[in-house]
Scaffold this active site. Structure first.
Site, PDB file in Angstrom:
ATOM      1  N   SER A 198       0.907  -1.167  -0.102  1.00 50.13           N
ATOM      2  CA  SER A 198       0.043  -0.067   0.080  1.00 50.13           C
ATOM      3  C   SER A 198       0.928   1.272  -0.028  1.00 50.13           C
ATOM      4  O   SER A 198       2.151   1.072   0.258  1.00 50.13           O
ATOM      5  CB  SER A 198      -0.758  -0.145   1.255  1.00 50.13           C
ATOM      6  OG  SER A 198      -1.224   1.197   1.597  1.00 50.13           O
ATOM      7  N   TYR A 235      -3.487  -0.717   9.912  1.00 52.86           N
ATOM      8  CA  TYR A 235      -3.466  -1.159   8.450  1.00 52.86           C
ATOM      9  C   TYR A 235      -1.965  -0.484   8.040  1.00 52.86           C
ATOM     10  O   TYR A 235      -1.118  -1.427   7.136  1.00 52.86           O
ATOM     11  CB  TYR A 235      -4.397  -0.041   7.805  1.00 52.86           C
ATOM     12  CG  TYR A 235      -4.300  -0.423   6.120  1.00 52.86           C
ATOM     13  CD1 TYR A 235      -3.502   0.116   5.234  1.00 52.86           C
ATOM     14  CD2 TYR A 235      -5.329  -1.309   5.519  1.00 52.86           C
ATOM     15  CE1 TYR A 235      -3.602  -0.189   3.908  1.00 52.86           C
ATOM     16  CE2 TYR A 235      -5.506  -1.536   4.369  1.00 52.86           C
ATOM     17  CZ  TYR A 235      -4.831  -0.794   3.467  1.00 52.86           C
ATOM     18  OH  TYR A 235      -4.722  -1.321   2.033  1.00 52.86           O
TER      19      TYR A 235
HETATM   20  C1  GCO Z   1      -7.121   4.948   3.573  1.00 51.70           C
HETATM   21  C2  GCO Z   1      -7.284   3.952   2.325  1.00 51.70           C
HETATM   22  C3  GCO Z   1      -5.826   3.583   1.934  1.00 51.70           C
HETATM   23  C4  GCO Z   1      -5.672   3.038   0.617  1.00 51.70           C
HETATM   24  C5  GCO Z   1      -4.516   2.212   0.203  1.00 51.70           C
HETATM   25  C6  GCO Z   1      -3.419   3.269  -0.283  1.00 51.70           C
HETATM   26  O1  GCO Z   1      -8.155   4.813   4.238  1.00 51.70           O
HETATM   27  O2  GCO Z   1      -6.035   5.738   3.511  1.00 51.70           O
HETATM   28  O3  GCO Z   1      -7.895   2.892   2.684  1.00 51.70           O
HETATM   29  O4  GCO Z   1      -5.169   2.725   3.106  1.00 51.70           O
HETATM   30  O5  GCO Z   1      -6.911   1.891   0.522  1.00 51.70           O
HETATM   31  O6  GCO Z   1      -4.232   1.463   0.928  1.00 51.70           O
HETATM   32  O7  GCO Z   1      -2.395   2.543  -0.735  1.00 51.70           O
END
Ligand code: GCO
Length: 256
Positions: free
Chosen positions: A147, A160
């Site tokens: 990501s 995440y």
């Molecule tokens: C967020 C998004 C990001 C994107 C992606 C970017 O909440 O900022 O979900 O996480 O999905 O991962 O690369």
């Protein structure tokens, strides 16, 4: 006629979390390059619908419903693939979830769920796939989905971000151990893509404006725009590429 380096005919690709979103787009791209598909998800009905839709397009597709966070389920799934004579040549660790909440409000259970789904699953599925690739002695391809947050942080998506940062370094660790076996482990870092996971962001005018202003391409990415990089990393074209992460982000990470 595709360049022979990018031809995946005769290869089988397992894509986790591929009943929709980025996983489905990547899976279809690999199928268009000739790969047979093993789709994965936890929702058997949605998975079957997706498999049928891809089969209707003429692709070779089977569905493997299992929870990538459950070690026993992952081992059992690979044992079923073994019994069916299905050899996974290409693994795409795509399964992931998002949870947007300030760190100080996050529960341990919420943290663990994101880390387990987005990072630990890549270890569990990668381990089973690599064990078999090493045993076969024919090499293989592992593509982990990172990501933008593998590289830079955004507030309210800490688990995440931590997981996707881990995905980048797990990819390098996989390369360190598996490259000598002819297995290339690399990653793709998608930018802001128009997917169900990002619906809340897409529908937020301020966030939408921020993404478009922050991205040199001045737009969100389409899931199908990951297919080319996935085919490259799944093909002989990347046989001397190890431990890399390729950002498909419209240039967002390249600029201040
Ligand atoms: C967020 C998004 C990001 C994107 C992606 C970017 O909440 O900022 O979900 O996480 O999905 O991962 O690369």
């Amino acid at each position: 006629m595709s360049h022979p380096l990018f031809n995946l005919a005769g290869k089988t690709a397992l894509v986790t979390g591929s009943s929709r979103g980025l996983g489905l787009a990547i899976a279809e791209g690999l199928a268009q390059a000739g790969a047979a598909l093993v789709l994965n998800g936890v929702d058997k009905e949605r998975l079957a619908q997706t498999a049928s839709a891809l089969q209707a397009k003429g692709y070779s597709v089977q569905a493997a419903a299992f929870d990538v966070t459950d070690e026993a389920a992952v081992v059992a799934a690979f044992n079923r693939l073994d019994a069916a004579g299905t050899q996974v040549d290409i693994l795409v660790n795509n399964a992931g979830i998002q949870l947007r909440k300030p760190l100080v409000e996050l529960s341990l259970a919420e943290w663990d769920k994101v880390i387990h789904t987005n990072l630990t699953s890549a270890f569990l599925v990668g381990r089973e796939a690599a064990r078999r690739m090493i045993q076969r002695g024919q090499g293989g391809k592992v593509i982990n989905i990172g990501s933008l947050t593998s590289e830079a942080a955004r507030a309210t998506v800490a688990p995440y971000t931590a997981a996707k940062g881990g995905v980048k370094m797990l990819t390098r660790a996989m390369a360190a151990e598996w490259a000598e076996h002819g297995i290339q482990a690399n990653a793709i870092g998608p930018g802001y893509m128009a997917t169900e996971m990002n619906t809340a962001l897409l529908q937020n005018p301020a966030f939408d404006a921020w993404v478009k202003g922050r991205t040199p391409a001045r737009r969100w990415g389409r899931p199908d725009e990951l297919a080319g990089t996935a085919v490259y990393l799944a093909s002989a074209a990347s046989d001397y590429v190890n431990g890399q992460i390729i950002y498909v982000d419209g240039g967002m990470l390249a600029v201040l």
